[in-house]
Design a protein around this motif. Structure first.
Motif, short mmCIF file in Angstrom:
data_model
loop_
_atom_site.label_atom_id
_atom_site.label_comp_id
_atom_site.label_asym_id
_atom_site.label_seq_id
_atom_site.Cartn_x
_atom_site.Cartn_y
_atom_site.Cartn_z
N LEU A 47 -57.08 -76.53 18.74
CA LEU A 47 -57.69 -77.86 18.70
C LEU A 47 -59.19 -77.73 18.46
O LEU A 47 -59.77 -78.43 17.62
N ILE A 53 -52.01 -84.03 14.89
CA ILE A 53 -52.71 -83.40 16.01
C ILE A 53 -51.75 -82.62 16.93
O ILE A 53 -52.15 -81.69 17.60
N THR A 71 -56.73 -82.34 23.65
CA THR A 71 -57.91 -83.12 23.32
C THR A 71 -59.14 -82.42 23.87
O THR A 71 -59.06 -81.64 24.83
N SER A 77 -59.28 -86.63 18.34
CA SER A 77 -59.09 -85.38 19.08
C SER A 77 -59.95 -85.32 20.33
O SER A 77 -59.94 -84.32 21.05
#
Length: 131
Positions: free
Chosen positions: A34, A25, A125, A53
């Motif tokens: 993302l 990630i 995120t 995520s």
């Protein structure tokens, strides 16, 4: 090596695009990367990545199975990023506006969303809907 075109719509193969982010990630250097990796995770019905995520303060842990089941029940068509604000490598927050197209019960549907992203533990995120 997976040479399938990436699901997120960029002209790269999956392995060198969202596959890198799914594997680590920290490879998402922007909020848009993302977000694109999350779209690809929906296409792949990768519930573990969708949870990882998602920002810990808004992560829907109890809904993982339902999210995976829904993601598998639709046919994903394409992703279009229509706007972004901040969310660059040096930022800590940003927004990405997108349209995600899919077929459900034979009808073309679209998710139009302005999403908020925030870094947590030094990586991007998904926080939730932007206001």
């Amino acid at each position: 090596m997976n040479t399938t075109k990436c699901y997120c719509g960029l002209p790269n193969d999956y392995t060198n695009c969202c596959g890198k982010v799914h594997a680590n990630i920290n490879n998402a250097s922007t909020a848009e990367q993302l977000m694109r990796s999350r779209y690809s995770a929906f296409v792949l019905a990768d519930g573990n990545y969708l949870m990882k995520s998602h920002h810990s303060s808004t992560r829907p842990l109890k809904d993982k199975k339902a999210i995976v089941n829904w993601a598998k029940s639709v046919t994903w068509v394409k992703l279009e990023v229509t706007a972004k604000f901040e969310g660059n490598k040096e930022d800590d927050e940003g927004t990405v506006t997108f349209d995600a197209y899919y077929y459900e019960h034979g009808k073309l549907e679209v998710i139009h969303e302005k999403s908020a992203f925030k870094k947590e533990n030094k990586h991007w995120t998904y926080l939730g809907l932007a206001t």
